[in-house]
Design an enzyme around this catalytic site. Structure first.
Site, PDB file in Angstrom:
ATOM      1  N   GLY A  16       5.928   3.836   4.084  1.00 19.83           N
ATOM      2  CA  GLY A  16       6.522   3.537   2.784  1.00 19.83           C
ATOM      3  C   GLY A  16       5.682   2.557   1.977  1.00 19.83           C
ATOM      4  O   GLY A  16       4.682   2.011   2.474  1.00 19.83           O
ATOM      5  N   ASP A  17       6.068   2.393   0.707  1.00 17.81           N
ATOM      6  CA  ASP A  17       5.410   1.457  -0.215  1.00 17.81           C
ATOM      7  C   ASP A  17       3.931   1.764  -0.426  1.00 17.81           C
ATOM      8  O   ASP A  17       3.130   0.864  -0.671  1.00 17.81           O
ATOM      9  CB  ASP A  17       5.573   0.000   0.281  1.00 17.81           C
ATOM     10  N   GLY A  19       2.720   3.348  -2.889  1.00 21.74           N
ATOM     11  CA  GLY A  19       2.395   3.365  -4.325  1.00 21.74           C
ATOM     12  C   GLY A  19       2.836   4.670  -4.980  1.00 21.74           C
ATOM     13  O   GLY A  19       2.284   5.084  -6.005  1.00 21.74           O
ATOM     14  N   LYS A  20       3.853   5.291  -4.382  1.00 22.84           N
ATOM     15  CA  LYS A  20       4.323   6.605  -4.880  1.00 22.84           C
ATOM     16  C   LYS A  20       4.772   6.534  -6.336  1.00 22.84           C
ATOM     17  O   LYS A  20       4.458   7.408  -7.144  1.00 22.84           O
ATOM     18  CB  LYS A  20       5.490   7.096  -4.003  1.00 22.84           C
ATOM     19  N   GLY A  44      12.014   1.344  -3.281  1.00 18.82           N
ATOM     20  CA  GLY A  44      11.660   0.474  -4.400  1.00 18.82           C
ATOM     21  C   GLY A  44      10.322   0.955  -4.903  1.00 18.82           C
ATOM     22  O   GLY A  44       9.315   0.760  -4.238  1.00 18.82           O
ATOM     23  N   HIS A  45      10.337   1.663  -6.028  1.00 20.69           N
ATOM     24  CA  HIS A  45       9.108   2.258  -6.556  1.00 20.69           C
ATOM     25  C   HIS A  45       8.690   1.486  -7.807  1.00 20.69           C
ATOM     26  O   HIS A  45       9.429   1.443  -8.794  1.00 20.69           O
ATOM     27  CB  HIS A  45       9.330   3.747  -6.871  1.00 20.69           C
ATOM     28  N   GLN A 227      10.296   6.493   0.861  1.00 22.83           N
ATOM     29  CA  GLN A 227       9.864   6.052   2.194  1.00 22.83           C
ATOM     30  C   GLN A 227       8.511   6.701   2.534  1.00 22.83           C
ATOM     31  O   GLN A 227       7.757   6.995   1.639  1.00 22.83           O
ATOM     32  CB  GLN A 227      10.934   6.358   3.272  1.00 22.83           C
ATOM     33  N   GLY A 305      12.361  -8.209  -0.786  1.00 22.20           N
ATOM     34  CA  GLY A 305      11.493  -9.383  -0.901  1.00 22.20           C
ATOM     35  C   GLY A 305      10.892  -9.798   0.441  1.00 22.20           C
ATOM     36  O   GLY A 305      10.167 -10.786   0.528  1.00 22.20           O
ATOM     37  N   GLY A 416      -5.789  -0.549  -9.045  1.00 21.05           N
ATOM     38  CA  GLY A 416      -4.973  -1.643  -9.570  1.00 21.05           C
ATOM     39  C   GLY A 416      -3.588  -1.106  -9.862  1.00 21.05           C
ATOM     40  O   GLY A 416      -3.377   0.107  -9.892  1.00 21.05           O
TER      41      GLY A 416
HETATM   42  P1  GDP Z   1       6.253   2.887  -3.500  1.00 21.64           P
HETATM   43  O1  GDP Z   1       7.508   2.474  -2.845  1.00 21.64           O
HETATM   44  O2  GDP Z   1       5.446   3.850  -2.692  1.00 21.64           O
HETATM   45  O3  GDP Z   1       6.440   3.370  -4.907  1.00 21.64           O
HETATM   46  O4  GDP Z   1       5.366   1.551  -3.597  1.00 21.64           O
HETATM   47  P2  GDP Z   1       5.889   0.072  -3.987  1.00 21.64           P
HETATM   48  O5  GDP Z   1       6.122   0.031  -5.439  1.00 21.64           O
HETATM   49  O6  GDP Z   1       6.976  -0.373  -3.098  1.00 21.64           O
HETATM   50  O7  GDP Z   1       4.626  -0.788  -3.559  1.00 21.64           O
HETATM   51  C1  GDP Z   1       3.386  -0.603  -4.125  1.00 21.64           C
HETATM   52  C2  GDP Z   1       2.964  -1.924  -4.805  1.00 21.64           C
HETATM   53  O8  GDP Z   1       1.575  -1.883  -5.052  1.00 21.64           O
HETATM   54  C3  GDP Z   1       3.615  -2.140  -6.151  1.00 21.64           C
HETATM   55  O9  GDP Z   1       3.764  -3.525  -6.357  1.00 21.64           O
HETATM   56  C4  GDP Z   1       2.591  -1.564  -7.121  1.00 21.64           C
HETATM   57  O10 GDP Z   1       2.665  -2.160  -8.417  1.00 21.64           O
HETATM   58  C5  GDP Z   1       1.308  -1.939  -6.449  1.00 21.64           C
HETATM   59  N1  GDP Z   1       0.188  -1.006  -6.651  1.00 21.64           N
HETATM   60  C6  GDP Z   1       0.200   0.335  -6.774  1.00 21.64           C
HETATM   61  N2  GDP Z   1      -1.061   0.816  -6.820  1.00 21.64           N
HETATM   62  C7  GDP Z   1      -1.873  -0.250  -6.725  1.00 21.64           C
HETATM   63  C8  GDP Z   1      -3.307  -0.405  -6.681  1.00 21.64           C
HETATM   64  O11 GDP Z   1      -4.070   0.544  -6.716  1.00 21.64           O
HETATM   65  N3  GDP Z   1      -3.767  -1.679  -6.542  1.00 21.64           N
HETATM   66  C9  GDP Z   1      -2.968  -2.761  -6.469  1.00 21.64           C
HETATM   67  N4  GDP Z   1      -3.525  -3.953  -6.339  1.00 21.64           N
HETATM   68  N5  GDP Z   1      -1.620  -2.653  -6.495  1.00 21.64           N
HETATM   69  C10 GDP Z   1      -1.097  -1.416  -6.620  1.00 21.64           C
HETATM   70  P1  IMO Z   2       9.854   3.208  -0.488  1.00 18.47           P
HETATM   71  O1  IMO Z   2      10.397   4.480  -1.086  1.00 18.47           O
HETATM   72  C1  IMO Z   2       9.265   0.741   3.081  1.00 18.47           C
HETATM   73  C2  IMO Z   2      12.409   0.895   6.119  1.00 18.47           C
HETATM   74  C3  IMO Z   2      13.247  -0.350   6.343  1.00 18.47           C
HETATM   75  C4  IMO Z   2      13.582  -0.191   7.807  1.00 18.47           C
HETATM   76  C5  IMO Z   2      13.764   1.310   7.955  1.00 18.47           C
HETATM   77  C6  IMO Z   2      15.215   1.776   7.878  1.00 18.47           C
HETATM   78  O2  IMO Z   2       9.867   2.052  -1.425  1.00 18.47           O
HETATM   79  O3  IMO Z   2       8.516   3.452   0.129  1.00 18.47           O
HETATM   80  P2  IMO Z   2      16.989   1.985   5.914  1.00 18.47           P
HETATM   81  O4  IMO Z   2      17.524   0.966   4.960  1.00 18.47           O
HETATM   82  O5  IMO Z   2      16.315   3.148   5.247  1.00 18.47           O
HETATM   83  O6  IMO Z   2      17.995   2.432   6.921  1.00 18.47           O
HETATM   84  O7  IMO Z   2      15.857   1.203   6.749  1.00 18.47           O
HETATM   85  O8  IMO Z   2      13.039   1.902   6.897  1.00 18.47           O
HETATM   86  N1  IMO Z   2      12.375   1.379   4.715  1.00 18.47           N
HETATM   87  C7  IMO Z   2      11.317   1.265   3.913  1.00 18.47           C
HETATM   88  N2  IMO Z   2      10.134   0.659   4.095  1.00 18.47           N
HETATM   89  N3  IMO Z   2       9.506   1.411   1.933  1.00 18.47           N
HETATM   90  C8  IMO Z   2      10.676   2.041   1.740  1.00 18.47           C
HETATM   91  O9  IMO Z   2      10.917   2.827   0.657  1.00 18.47           O
HETATM   92  C9  IMO Z   2      11.668   1.958   2.738  1.00 18.47           C
HETATM   93  N4  IMO Z   2      12.931   2.435   2.862  1.00 18.47           N
HETATM   94  C10 IMO Z   2      13.348   2.083   4.084  1.00 18.47           C
HETATM   95  O10 IMO Z   2      12.502  -1.518   6.087  1.00 18.47           O
HETATM   96  O11 IMO Z   2      12.477  -0.552   8.594  1.00 18.47           O
HETATM   97 MG    MG Z   3       8.523   0.748  -2.191  1.00 14.79          MG
END
Ligand code: GDP
Ligand code: IMO
Ligand code: MG
Length: 426
Positions: A16-17, A19-20, A44-45, A227, A305, A416
């Site tokens: 997860g996270d 940068g989707k 959290g996107h 995720q 957080g 970035g």
């Molecule tokens: P998602 O859940 O896959 O949409 O990703 P998140 O938003 O949770 O986490 C990605 C984080 O990286 C966010 O704070 C974005 O603003 C940041 N981000 C995305 N692409 C880039 C990148 O290429 N470089 C940097 N430095 N940050 C990025």
């Molecule tokens: P995005 O879409 C990162 C993780 C939680 C925990 C496990 C199960 O922003 O990439 P849950 O609340 O789904 O039952 O938690 O999955 N988790 C994530 N980790 N990015 C996410 O979403 C996540 N959604 C759930 O931290 O380990």
């Molecule tokens: Mg996220």
């Protein structure tokens, strides 16, 4: 790229996270519809453009590019109170949603008592807890699969009665788990009911019909995953996973799309790797390097957080994800975070506890040790680059190696967080 009559799927390949959200926003101009197919407010996107930053939880990331339809599909779990807060916040910043956002009547509702059950389940697990986001995801999907769920469509018929019956059942379950703290439940319920009324202002649809009609008309759909593959309930690092199918197949069940309709599969990965919550993470770094990645990458959860655990890119794990999803194109994010590292590592094998080496992801990830290949860092600030011709040779070497190992082209490189900091490769 031929996308007519097909849906393209964009999903995370790690934990997860990746940068989707950013990439969905960048690609949306090529599509007519953006649809979420699983997950819920655990996501959290983050999107950044024109100096503003937005975090989306349940609303698809296509919402900022005007004139597109955004769909919350049947595979999603939705909390009306959180949805209302998210929607009102967007409307306040000048992004009207009512015309553009459709919600599947078959999506399941996260009740306030689901969140209590999430906390109670975690408390019972003690030190073995999953480290969930506490949003009630697991209990809501459990109710869905055990045929006890409450769906969006239910808010239109005999709702109060159904709600009460579900709540009573949940209270009995909480009691059995030894959870007695119901503080704040009444207030939460009041907000939740307000959210339910608010949702009635939106188009509540049979999204499977809508999506297939869009396809028949030759219009284009992008499915947005939440995720990541390693959090998939079947193939992830079970039991430290979420409760939905995060892989490409989830787009079929989460939207009502035939498998033969899947076109491009965009696999999103970071140039390194992160994870939030508990569970194995073979390339995790506990040293200064891990801390440096966390600081430079601002690796703190968008929802909770919490500090994200950081480590080097794991190509064994990624190879597995590419296989499970049928990834056709890779998109590499956050390469800029590695801009100042003298040495960069990539995991190319695992040493198992029994002394054997493998390049296939094993059943048990606990105790495996990564085998690394080292690369010279490019030590160049790339955040202002506008074309791939500007990439330094050492960075190209790294990218070439990843493409070769994963047998999949890296078509986009993100340098970035801003929408504009995106290099599309030829
Ligand atoms: P998602 O859940 O896959 O949409 O990703 P998140 O938003 O949770 O986490 C990605 C984080 O990286 C966010 O704070 C974005 O603003 C940041 N981000 C995305 N692409 C880039 C990148 O290429 N470089 C940097 N430095 N940050 C990025
Ligand atoms: P995005 O879409 C990162 C993780 C939680 C925990 C496990 C199960 O922003 O990439 P849950 O609340 O789904 O039952 O938690 O999955 N988790 C994530 N980790 N990015 C996410 O979403 C996540 N959604 C759930 O931290 O380990
Ligand atoms: Mg996220």
């Amino acid at each position: 790229m031929e996308t007519k009559g097909k849906v393209d799927v964009l999903l995370g390949l790690q934990w997860g996270d990746e940068g989707k959200g950013k990439v969905v926003d960048v690609l949306t101009p090529m599509y007519d519809v953006v649809a979420r197919f699983q997950g819920g407010p655990n996501a959290g996107h983050t999107l950044e453009f024109e100096g503003e930053k937005y975090v989306l939880r349940s609303i698809p990331s296509g919402i900022f590019q005007g004139g597109k339809t955004n769909i919350i599909g049947n595979g999603v779990v939705l909390a009306p109170d959180l949805f209302m807060a998210e929607a009102l916040e967007l409307e306040k910043t000048g992004h009207p949603l009512k015309e553009r956002l459709h919600i599947s009547k078959k999506a399941h509702l996260i009740m306030p008592t689901h969140r209590l059950l999430d906390r109670a389940n975690e408390a019972v697990k003690g030190k073995d807890k999953v480290g969930t986001t506490g949003k009630g995801i697991g209990p809501t999907y459990t109710d869905k699969v055990s045929r006890n769920g409450l769906r969006v469509g239910d808010i239109l018929h005999r709702f109060e009665e159904k709600y009460r019956a579900h709540k009573e059942r949940h209270l009995a379950m909480l009691h059995a788990l030894g959870w007695t703290d119901l503080t704040g439940l009444e207030e939460a319920e009041a907000r939740w009911m307000e959210g339910v009324e608010f949702m009635k202002q939106f188009s509540l649809v049979d999204s499977e019909h809508e999506i297939n009609a869009v396809l028949r008309n030759g219009r284009r759909i992008l499915c947005e995953g939440a995720q990541g593959t390693m959090l998939d309930v079947d193939f992830g690092s079970y039991p430290f996973v979420t409760s939905s199918n995060t892989i490409c197949a989830g787009a079929c069940t989460g939207l009502g799309i035939g498998p033969n309709r899947i076109g491009e599969v965009f696999g999103i990965m970071k140039a390194y790797c992160t994870r939030v919550g508990s569970g194995p993470f073979p390339t995790e770094l506990f040293d200064e390097t891990g801390k440096k990645i966390r600081d430079l990458g601002h690796e703190y959860g968008a929802v909770t957080g919490r500090e994200r655990r950081c480590g080097w890119i794991d190509l064994i794990q990624l190879k597995y994800s590419v296989m499970l999803n049928g990834v056709t194109q890779l998109i590499m994010m956050k390469s800029d975070v590695l801009d100042s590292f003298g040495t960069i590592k990539a995991c190319v094998g695992y040493l198992l506890p029994n002394g054997e080496e493998t390049t296939d992801l094993p059943y048990e990830l606990d105790g495996v040790k990564p085998i690394y290949k080292e690369f010279d860092g490019w030590c160049t600030d790339m955040t202002h680059f506008t074309s791939e011709e500007q990439f330094p040779e050492k960075f190209r070497n790294y990218v070439d190696f990843l493409e070769g190992f994963l047998e999949t082209p890296i078509k986009v490189i993100s340098i970035g967080p801003d929408r504009a900091q995106t290099i599309i490769r030829k």
